[in-house]
Structures are given as structure tokens and as C-alpha cells.
Enzyme design. Structure first.
Site, PDB file in Angstrom:
ATOM      1  N   LYS A 109       0.992  -1.096  -0.112  1.00 15.04           N
ATOM      2  CA  LYS A 109      -0.007   0.155   0.151  1.00 15.04           C
ATOM      3  C   LYS A 109       0.982   1.164   0.174  1.00 15.04           C
ATOM      4  O   LYS A 109       0.510   2.055  -0.776  1.00 15.04           O
ATOM      5  CB  LYS A 109      -0.996  -0.121   1.262  1.00 15.04           C
ATOM      6  CG  LYS A 109      -2.044  -1.141   1.348  1.00 15.04           C
ATOM      7  CD  LYS A 109      -2.702  -1.261   2.321  1.00 15.04           C
ATOM      8  CE  LYS A 109      -3.673  -2.471   2.408  1.00 15.04           C
ATOM      9  NZ  LYS A 109      -4.437  -2.784   3.675  1.00 15.04           N
ATOM     10  N   GLN A 153      -4.635  -1.668  10.100  1.00 12.97           N
ATOM     11  CA  GLN A 153      -4.546  -2.902   9.757  1.00 12.97           C
ATOM     12  C   GLN A 153      -5.075  -4.222  10.299  1.00 12.97           C
ATOM     13  O   GLN A 153      -4.703  -4.499  11.425  1.00 12.97           O
ATOM     14  CB  GLN A 153      -2.777  -3.214   9.209  1.00 12.97           C
ATOM     15  CG  GLN A 153      -2.548  -4.573   8.343  1.00 12.97           C
ATOM     16  CD  GLN A 153      -3.230  -4.429   7.192  1.00 12.97           C
ATOM     17  OE1 GLN A 153      -2.894  -3.449   6.474  1.00 12.97           O
ATOM     18  NE2 GLN A 153      -3.609  -5.663   6.683  1.00 12.97           N
ATOM     19  N   ASP A 176     -10.961   2.633   4.973  1.00 12.69           N
ATOM     20  CA  ASP A 176     -11.438   1.170   4.748  1.00 12.69           C
ATOM     21  C   ASP A 176     -12.952   1.292   4.816  1.00 12.69           C
ATOM     22  O   ASP A 176     -13.380  -0.085   4.435  1.00 12.69           O
ATOM     23  CB  ASP A 176     -10.824   0.505   5.811  1.00 12.69           C
ATOM     24  CG  ASP A 176      -9.329   0.083   5.548  1.00 12.69           C
ATOM     25  OD1 ASP A 176      -9.099  -0.066   4.394  1.00 12.69           O
ATOM     26  OD2 ASP A 176      -8.594  -0.161   6.454  1.00 12.69           O
TER      27      ASP A 176
END
Length: 396
Positions: A109, A153, A176
Site C-alpha cells: 500500500k 491493518q 477502509d
């Protein structure tokens, strides 16, 4: 005390243009975008990549479409910086512990952010970090105007409350799309839309749109009911005009052999009905996390198959699947990331999807490969969400 998060009203017609309204709110003149894209130094990859199967199924090339999507994002960011004299969008990632797969994903990422011109910042916390420490880090990032997106994460260590941590992120920076505010807005119909769409579902539907796969009026089977993929994509497909959407509970798909042993009386009833649900679908989206469970007889002739699963298995294919089927852990073996000294030409593990690609390719009309399908599109969706968060700053 409940935080006073800012409200945002999006008034797009989600059925007609489900992603063009959510992911591309700002309009730019074609001349400026063309000039910015011309200045982008990274060329588009070769579009003549061949599928890894021998059947007639068309390959839905996630790498190619993600590269095109990233070039569009890079052009918009360049326009933002050169014409509007504004700083780059910022993305902050919080990683807890030293899981090799999490670190690998975050590294990819960060590389993608650098490629399109997004400022990337990593907050790496020890595996024994307590709840308050992580919450304080997230709150600090919430108040930092340099970052327009915050991602935690997953998975987090078992001693932490994942739901509380996700709820601590400002929903206007939740790139997200997993904050309850955004999930709830996505589930609801009406003009109020979520600030961000979850990245994997957004990448799936974006790939279908870019490959000219029609959703409106089609029947869809979503295999797996997770909060990250299964449920959000069912709502996206609903808003995109799918005629019927069947979400198959992941419990009956994860380890069916064990379920049949636990419920022998139900086995003869569940399996035929489950397969009939999938066989009648025009579009199959699998997010189970079980290597090559979707066989040829599960798929209707001419169907489109989207494989979201990522399953590391040993190179000995049949032995690997047998060994990995009983292990539903999301942790990628260390050997998957490293090479053994006696096997310098390849790693001990390879990655396959939920779909037995070779045999399904002989009946499906179009399929995504693993790797190279939804994975690149998910990262591109994260970049798109981050840019979208930055563009909103001008109007808040």
C-alpha cells in the site's frame, strides 16, 4: 461523550452510476486531465497478459484495470497540486505487531501511495500494545490535518477489541469503510450515502464496471457473509440494480465436511440447496477463504466469477489443499514470504483463490485470476478513497 463527527450528504444516483458517483465526485476538464496523465511517468502495463487457465473464460485483468485507475488518481492529484496549489493527500496506516502478512500488505500500500503521489505515514505499534495506547494513536491521527485517510491493518491481536478500535476512527477519514457510521449508511437506502465504501467490495464492482460486465437485472450469489466483503458487496450490488442477491452463510462453506459430521441429518438438505443457489447465479462472488472449493459443477455456463479469496498453499497442489482446508487461520506462513535455500527458484507456498480456476474456466464466461484479480483493485480503491477524503476537505 460521543464525538461530534461532521456530516456529509452525497446526492448521487447510485443505481445508474454506483461508482462514478461515489468515487469520482469532482469533475475536471479533459484537457487538464490529459495533460496531467501525460506527465505521469509510469507507463500502463501490457494489456496482452494471458490467463493461467486453458478454458475459454475471459480473464478480468485486475492488474491492468488497477493500473488505469491509479493513473486517473495520479492525474487528479497532480491537478490538485499544480492548479489548486494544495498539498498531497495523506494516508496513515496503523499496524499492531509483526505479522509478516500484515507488514507485506502495508508495504504494498505504501508503494502504491508513492506511485500516485499520496503521502504515506506508518504508525507501527508493538504486539502487546493495550487498548488505550492504540485508541490514543488513532485519536491523534484524527486531529492531524495532514492525513485525509486512516486505516487500521486487520486482524489485530486477540487481546484488543477490534470493534472499539474501528469505532475510534473518524468516519470522515475511515478509508477502509469499516466504521459503523459508514457500514450503516451503506446498508440504508436513500440519499445519505457512506463517506467511504469498503475497499474490496468497491474494487470488485469497479472491475465489473470497467470490464463492461452488466449488473443490472442479473442474479448474483455472494459466497461468504463477512463484514469486510460479503455483506458490503451485497448492498453495493443491490444499489447497482441486481435482480436477486443470495448471500450464502460462510459457516456452511468454510469446512463443509466438519459441518456434515456435526449435522448429518441436515447434510443431504443443505448441500443441494446451497449448490442450487450458486448454480442459478449469473455472477458469483466468492470470499470464503478456502482453497479451490468452487468447482465446475457449482457454476452455470456463461457466468461471471469474481474470486476474492487469497489462500497460500504448498507447491504440492493436491497435498497442499488437503493440508490447508482444515486450517482457516488468516495468518500466511512465513515460508510464503521467504524462499528456502534449497528452492531458490520459487517459494514453498503459492497463492490460489476460492475457485478451482482451471476447471471452472471451461464453463464460465469471465473470471478473475488469483493473484492479479481483486487484490490490485482493492489497493487502487484505497487510493481512490484517500483522494476522495482529501477532495472533501475543500468543502468542509
Amino acid at each position: 461523550m460521543r464525538p461530534n463527527w461532521p456530516k456529509l450528504k452525497l446526492t448521487c444516483n447510485c443505481v445508474k452510476e454506483p461508482l462514478r458517483g461515489w468515487g469520482r465526485r469532482l469533475s475536471f476538464s479533459p484537457q487538464l486531465l490529459a495533460r496531467a496523465a501525460w506527465n505521469s511517468s509510469k507507463p500502463e502495463p501490457d494489456s496482452e497478459s494471458s490467463p493461467s487457465w486453458t478454458g475459454s473464460a475471459i480473464m478480468l485483468d485486475g492488474r491492468l484495470q488497477a493500473a488505469r485507475w491509479k493513473r486517473e488518481i495520479a492525474a487528479k492529484i497532480l491537478f490538485r497540486r499544480t492548479s489548486k496549489r494544495m498539498g498531497p493527500p495523506g494516508l496513515a496506516a496503523v499496524v499492531i505487531g509483526d505479522r509478516p502478512d500484515s507488514l507485506l500488505y502495508v508495504r504494498r500500500k505504501s508503494e502504491a501511495c508513492e506511485e500516485v503521489g499520496i503521502r504515506f505515514h506508518l504508525e507501527r505499534l508493538p504486539g502487546d500494545a493495550d487498548q488505550d495506547m492504540v485508541v490514543n494513536v488513532l485519536r491523534k491521527l484524527n486531529s492531524d490535518d495532514r492525513f485525509h485517510g486512516i486505516m487500521l491493518q486487520l486482524p489485530v491481536p486477540v487481546h484488543l477489541n477490534e470493534s472499539r478500535l474501528l469505532g475510534s476512527i473518524n468516519p470522515m477519514k475511515d478509508v477502509d469503510g469499516l466504521h459503523p457510521y459508514n457500514v450503516g449508511r451503506l446498508a440504508m437506502r436513500g440519499t445519505w450515502r457512506p463517506a467511504f465504501i469498503p475497499c474490496a467490495p468497491l474494487g470488485c464492482v469497479e472491475l465489473l464496471w470497467r470490464e463492461n460486465i452488466q449488473i443490472k437485472g442479473r442474479s448474483v450469489a455472494v459466497l461468504g457473509d463477512s463484514n469486510v466483503v460479503g455483506m458490503p458487496i451485497s448492498w453495493l450490488l443491490r444499489d447497482s440494480g441486481a435482480s436477486t442477491i443470495n448471500v450464502v452463510h460462510g459457516y456452511w462453506l468454510k469446512v463443509p465436511e466438519q459441518n456434515n459430521m456435526k449435522f448429518p441429518a441436515q447434510a443431504n438438505f443443505v448441500e443441494p440447496n446451497l449448490l442450487n443457489t450458486v448454480r442459478n447465479a449469473d455472477i458469483i462472488i466468492s470470499a470464503i477463504g478456502r482453497a479451490e472449493v468452487i468447482k465446475r459443477d457449482w457454476v452455470k455456463a456463461g457466468a461471471t466469477v469474481i474470486d476474492v479469496g487469497i489462500n497460500p498453499i504448498p507447491w504440492d497442489h493436491h497435498e497442499g489443499i488437503a493440508r490447508c482446508r482444515h486450517a482457516s487461520s488468516r495468518k500466511v506462513p512465513a515460508a510464503f514470504l521467504e524462499q528456502r535455500p534449497d528452492k531458490p527458484e520459487k517459494s514453498d507456498y503459492k497463492v490460489v483463490g476460492d475457485v478451482a480456476a482451471e476447471e471452472v474456466s471451461h464453463v464460465a464466461n469471465a473470471m478473475t485470476p488469483v493473484p492479479g484479480g481483486i487484490g490490485p483493485m482493492t489497493i487502487a480503491a484505497l487510493l481512490s478513497n484517500t483522494y476522495l477524503g482529501a477532495s472533501r476537505q475543500e468543502y468542509l
